[in-house]
Design a protein around this motif. Structure first.
Motif, short mmCIF file in Angstrom:
data_model
loop_
_atom_site.label_atom_id
_atom_site.label_comp_id
_atom_site.label_asym_id
_atom_site.label_seq_id
_atom_site.Cartn_x
_atom_site.Cartn_y
_atom_site.Cartn_z
N CYS A 23 0.86 -1.19 0.00
CA CYS A 23 0.00 0.00 0.00
C CYS A 23 0.89 1.24 0.00
O CYS A 23 1.80 1.35 0.84
N THR A 24 0.67 2.13 -0.94
CA THR A 24 1.35 3.42 -0.94
C THR A 24 0.30 4.52 -1.01
O THR A 24 -0.82 4.29 -1.46
N TYR A 25 0.69 5.70 -0.56
CA TYR A 25 -0.30 6.77 -0.50
C TYR A 25 0.30 8.07 -1.03
O TYR A 25 1.52 8.24 -1.08
N THR A 26 -0.60 8.98 -1.39
CA THR A 26 -0.25 10.35 -1.74
C THR A 26 -1.10 11.27 -0.90
O THR A 26 -2.33 11.18 -0.93
N ALA A 27 -0.45 12.09 -0.09
CA ALA A 27 -1.18 13.03 0.77
C ALA A 27 -0.18 14.05 1.30
O ALA A 27 1.01 13.78 1.38
N THR A 28 -0.68 15.19 1.68
CA THR A 28 0.18 16.19 2.31
C THR A 28 0.27 15.93 3.81
O THR A 28 -0.62 15.34 4.42
N GLY A 29 1.35 16.36 4.39
CA GLY A 29 1.52 16.25 5.83
C GLY A 29 1.63 14.81 6.30
O GLY A 29 2.21 13.96 5.63
N TYR A 30 1.03 14.56 7.45
CA TYR A 30 1.12 13.24 8.08
C TYR A 30 -0.28 12.68 8.31
O TYR A 30 -0.85 12.80 9.39
N PRO A 31 -0.80 12.02 7.28
CA PRO A 31 -2.14 11.43 7.45
C PRO A 31 -2.11 10.27 8.43
O PRO A 31 -1.05 9.71 8.70
N SER A 32 -3.24 9.91 8.95
CA SER A 32 -3.39 8.65 9.70
C SER A 32 -3.64 7.53 8.69
O SER A 32 -4.33 7.75 7.69
N LEU A 33 -3.10 6.36 8.95
CA LEU A 33 -3.21 5.25 7.99
C LEU A 33 -3.89 4.06 8.64
O LEU A 33 -3.71 3.80 9.85
N PHE A 34 -4.66 3.35 7.85
CA PHE A 34 -5.49 2.26 8.36
C PHE A 34 -5.47 1.07 7.40
O PHE A 34 -5.32 1.23 6.19
N TRP A 35 -5.66 -0.09 7.97
CA TRP A 35 -6.04 -1.27 7.20
C TRP A 35 -7.40 -1.75 7.71
O TRP A 35 -7.57 -1.94 8.92
#
Lengths: 114, 116
Positions: A23-35
């Motif tokens: 899983c990779t993501y694109t977002a600004t700052g520090y998002p919270s991540l979940f499964w």
């Protein structure tokens, strides 16, 4: 905008095999991540989460580490069971105050055979 | 363990008809959400609701959609005039108020809407 990309399925493994779902993501700052996990006929259930860089979320033998440098949150389990057969969704929640919407990946279907 | 419930589990409707999807969030939760998943596609955010008003909405949530908390337990999504492309699984979710916390969202089992 924010986005989550996870590996295409379906994934078929034998019982006791090692599991990795990327899983990779694109977002600004520090998002919270979940499964999240969805068993057949049921809703999405939170499997694990991480809220800051280098955090490791873990639950039921599954683990995922928040890697800011690679913008990744790969799901792993050392020895899968037939009961782990489900669809797994990676998701993020933005870091901005007041925004709680989740952005999901497409989901990866896992089938574990005896 | 408390859970989010949704009714009906499957709704079939004709194009142009109005539908109401119902959800009962977890009782001490204050934030409510609707998501949808078109077959084979991603789960997409529609709207969030807090303190009896919409908190956030996506581009998908246009004028044909509305949400309501008609009483102390139900949370509904109304689609005013359904289109074929509204066919999807609709998920309701709820979370506690946590300030700057993660707002862990608990999901219901979904309502499969089929528009013919």
């Amino acid at each position: 905008g924010d986005s989550v990309t996870q590996m295409e399925g379906p994934v078929t493994l034998s019982e006791e095999a090692f599991l990795t779902i990327n899983c990779t993501y694109t977002a600004t700052g520090y998002p919270s991540l979940f499964w999240y996990v969805q068993y057949p006929g049921e809703g999405l259930q939170l499997l694990l989460k991480a809220t800051k860089a280098d955090d490791k979320g873990s639950n039921k033998g599954f683990e995922a580490t928040y890697r800011k440098e690679t913008t990744s949150f790969h799901l792993e389990k050392g020895s899968v069971q037939v009961s782990d057969s489900a669809v797994y969704f990676c998701a993020l929640r933005p870091s901005g105050a007041g925004s709680y919407q989740l952005t999901f990946g497409k989901g990866t279907k896992l089938s574990v055979i005896p | 363990e408390p859970e989010v419930t949704q009714t009906p589990s499957h709704q079939v409707t004709q194009m142009g008809q109005e539908v109401i999807l119902r959800c009962v969030p977890i009782s001490n939760h204050l934030y409510f959400y609707w998501y949808r998943q078109i077959l084979g596609q991603k789960v997409e955010f529609l709207v969030s609701f807090y303190n009896n008003e919409i908190s956030e909405k996506s581009e998908i949530f246009d004028d044909q959609f509305s949400v309501e908390r008609p009483d102390g337990s139900n949370f509904t999504l109304k689609i005013r005039s359904t289109k074929l492309e509204d066919s999807a699984m609709y998920f309701c979710a709820s979370s506690r108020f946590e300030g700057q916390g993660t707002h862990e969202q608990y999901f219901g089992p979904g309502t499969r809407l089929t528009v013919t």
